[in-house]
Design an enzyme around this catalytic site. Structure first.
Site, PDB file in Angstrom:
ATOM      1  N   TYR A 140       8.454 -21.645  35.590  1.00  0.00           N
ATOM      2  CA  TYR A 140       8.497 -20.722  34.463  1.00  0.00           C
ATOM      3  C   TYR A 140       8.727 -19.278  34.951  1.00  0.00           C
ATOM      4  CZ  TYR A 140       7.094 -17.239  31.201  1.00  0.00           C
ATOM      5  OH  TYR A 140       7.110 -16.113  30.446  1.00  0.00           O
ATOM      6  N   ASP A 199       1.692 -14.279  34.639  1.00  0.00           N
ATOM      7  CA  ASP A 199       1.616 -15.158  33.461  1.00  0.00           C
ATOM      8  C   ASP A 199       1.468 -16.605  33.930  1.00  0.00           C
ATOM      9  OD1 ASP A 199       1.857 -16.437  31.035  1.00  0.00           O
ATOM     10  OD2 ASP A 199       3.707 -15.415  30.429  1.00  0.00           O
ATOM     11  N   HIS A 236       1.122 -19.008  31.913  1.00  0.00           N
ATOM     12  CA  HIS A 236       1.802 -19.767  30.858  1.00  0.00           C
ATOM     13  C   HIS A 236       1.037 -21.035  30.497  1.00  0.00           C
ATOM     14  CE1 HIS A 236       5.366 -20.462  28.307  1.00  0.00           C
ATOM     15  NE2 HIS A 236       5.550 -19.174  28.489  1.00  0.00           N
ATOM     16  N   GLU A 248      -2.390 -13.519  32.498  1.00  0.00           N
ATOM     17  CA  GLU A 248      -2.011 -13.872  31.127  1.00  0.00           C
ATOM     18  C   GLU A 248      -2.042 -15.391  30.908  1.00  0.00           C
ATOM     19  OE1 GLU A 248       1.841 -12.315  30.118  1.00  0.00           O
ATOM     20  OE2 GLU A 248       2.148 -13.871  28.621  1.00  0.00           O
ATOM     21  N   GLU A 286       0.076 -14.544  22.719  1.00  0.00           N
ATOM     22  CA  GLU A 286       1.469 -14.482  22.255  1.00  0.00           C
ATOM     23  C   GLU A 286       1.804 -15.563  21.224  1.00  0.00           C
ATOM     24  OE1 GLU A 286       3.335 -14.730  26.153  1.00  0.00           O
ATOM     25  OE2 GLU A 286       4.132 -16.691  25.657  1.00  0.00           O
ATOM     26  N   ARG A 324      -2.559 -10.174  23.081  1.00  0.00           N
ATOM     27  CA  ARG A 324      -1.095 -10.140  23.217  1.00  0.00           C
ATOM     28  C   ARG A 324      -0.355 -10.597  21.974  1.00  0.00           C
ATOM     29  NH1 ARG A 324       1.953  -9.562  26.941  1.00  0.00           N
ATOM     30  NH2 ARG A 324       3.011 -11.545  26.690  1.00  0.00           N
TER      31      ARG A 324
HETATM   32  O1  EZ4 Z   1       7.578 -18.118  27.059  1.00  0.00           O
HETATM   33  O2  EZ4 Z   1       8.751 -15.890  24.532  1.00  0.00           O
HETATM   34  O3  EZ4 Z   1       5.052 -13.552  28.323  1.00  0.00           O
HETATM   35  N1  EZ4 Z   1       6.081 -14.042  27.942  1.00  0.00           N
HETATM   36  C1  EZ4 Z   1       6.271 -15.351  27.696  1.00  0.00           C
HETATM   37  C2  EZ4 Z   1       7.615 -15.723  27.098  1.00  0.00           C
HETATM   38  C3  EZ4 Z   1       7.544 -16.979  26.239  1.00  0.00           C
HETATM   39  C4  EZ4 Z   1       8.725 -17.050  25.285  1.00  0.00           C
HETATM   40  C5  EZ4 Z   1       8.635 -18.279  24.377  1.00  0.00           C
HETATM   41  O4  EZ4 Z   1       9.590 -18.210  23.375  1.00  0.00           O
HETATM   42  O5  EZ4 Z   1       5.408 -16.143  27.939  1.00  0.00           O
HETATM   43  O6  EZ4 Z   1       8.524 -15.871  28.138  1.00  0.00           O
HETATM   44 CO    CO Z   2       3.549 -15.100  28.268  1.00  0.00          CO
END
Ligand code: EZ4
Ligand code: CO
Length: 405
Positions: free
Chosen positions: A159, A212, A214, A238, A264, A285
């Protein structure tokens, strides 16, 4: 100021955006962002079939009443499709109120709390060396804070790592179905601390660093990572875990002083209530486009301020310039603003379709004084780039198990 028409556009000037245009009997129009990456047309249908007929003839000044009407009036509350649709309408109404009064939206919110908006950029790479070279480039461009993502050795793709950018999910190349990416927690946890150790060795302690996760970890794995990263004092870590179960963050919190950020994918203040009340996070966020527009973001920021939680709105390429402008106006006002994620202004096609009120300089965004949100949308130009179906990737473990992407 009566609403006479609402137009909804889905276009792909390099990536898909859903744009709401509310027209009024004053001749003025307002613009809103209703882009939900990978599920765009569900929001278009919601707006067209369910929202538009209810709003024609209503007073565009009644922002609060319209928000409540769409939220409570649906009976089926919350959810990303509904709230993204409401967000697009809400932004367009704030834009209109600004235009009719001749004031930028930040003035309507209470005026500026700061003269410029601190941002963090993204540095990534296929190796630690490449990631650190890219970090150096951002430092040279004046960035005061940078998110580091790096390809995990032994995994085919990771990612946030763009490599040649040819198949970057955020640029939405022509892929018929969701791409699949591998995930391995052990490889990840064994590797990431060395990225930050080397970044500190090379660039010292002045630059703020972020990462991040994720949402790939369990709470106790995230706690381990938070502890391992403590010597490199991140601004925040994050999305350490998904936050469906808000008490998961207490587990992480009990083990580490690494500051935590999440939000997010939040649609509502209710997604963050327990996280904030229990002081489990440091940065919220949530995004105007996915969390109820300016009306809702304002409430979230005020609630967060009681607990010393700061705002750090999501700023990915899959929010349109209208959404980014909404953040800039909020960020100018929010007393407890933290930092804005910033990935640049997009390519040539995008800048022909959208004009925006922002300027980057030395690690900060500057917002001009244009009325409303300060964005314009060229429908003729946009019509050259029709919507293209596109999906976010999914993650699988080595044995095929579907995992969190
Ligand atoms: O994966 O906006 O912090 N940013 C992120 C993004 C999200 C995308 C998903 O559509 O995590 O890159
Ligand atoms: Co993110």
């Amino acid at each position: 100021m009566k609403i006479t028409d609402i137009q909804i556009y889905a276009n792909c000037p390099d990536r898909n955006f859903v744009t709401v245009k509310i027209k009024t009997d004053t001749g003025l129009y307002g613009l809103g962002d209703a882009t939900l990456n990978g599920r765009e047309m569900a929001v278009v249908a919601y707006l067209t079939e369910h929202i538009k007929p209810c709003l024609i003839g209503k007073d565009a000044h009644q922002i609060e009443d319209i928000w409540q009407y769409l939220y409570k009036g649906a009976y089926w509350r919350r959810g990303p499709i509904t709230i993204t649709a409401i967000s697009g309408i809400d932004m367009a109404l704030w834009d209109l109120k600004g235009k009719v009064t001749g004031l930028p939206v930040y003035q309507l919110l209470g005026g500026k709390s700061r003269s410029k908006i601190k941002v963090y950029g993204h540095a990534n790479g296929n190796s630690i060396e490449e990631t650190l070279t890219n970090l150096g480039k951002l430092i040279d461009q004046g960035y005061k804070a940078v998110r580091l993502q790096c390809a995990i050795p032994g995994l085919d793709s990771s990612y946030g790592v763009l490599s040649d950018k040819k198949d970057y999910f955020e640029l939405q190349s022509s892929r018929p179905l969701p791409p699949e990416q591998p995930w391995d927690t052990l490889k990840y946890l064994n590797f990431i601390p060395s990225l930050f150790q080397k970044a500190r060795e090379k660039y010292g302690n002045e630059i703020e660093l972020l990462h991040d996760v994720h949402s790939r970890l369990t709470p106790i794995e995230a706690a381990r990572l938070g502890k391992a990263l403590e010597p490199y004092h991140l601004l925040f870590l994050e999305d350490a875990v998904t936050a469906e179960n808000q008490s998961n963050y207490q587990v992480i919190r009990n083990h580490t002083t690494t500051p935590l950020a999440v939000g997010e994918t939040f649609n509502s203040i209710w997604d963050a209530k327990e996280l904030i009340e229990t002081q489990s996070i440091d940065f919220l966020r949530s995004a105007a486009t996915h969390s109820g527009g300016i009306t809702a973001m304002r409430r979230q920021a005020d609630f967060a301020s009681i607990y010393k939680v700061r705002t750090a709105p999501h700023g990915p390429p899959d929010i349109s310039p209208i959404g980014h402008a909404a953040h800039a106006h909020l960020n100018a006002w929010v007393p407890n603003f933290g930092i804005q994620e910033f990935v640049g202004f997009g390519g040539q096609k995008m800048s022909k379709v959208f004009s925006h009120p922002l300027r980057y300089e030395e690690g900060y965004l500057h917002l001009n004084d244009a009325p409303g949100l300060g964005v314009d949308f060229d429908e003729q130009e946009a019509s050259k780039y029709p919507y293209k179906r596109s999906y976010l990737p999914v993650s699988r473990l080595e044995d095929g198990t579907l995992s969190d992407w």
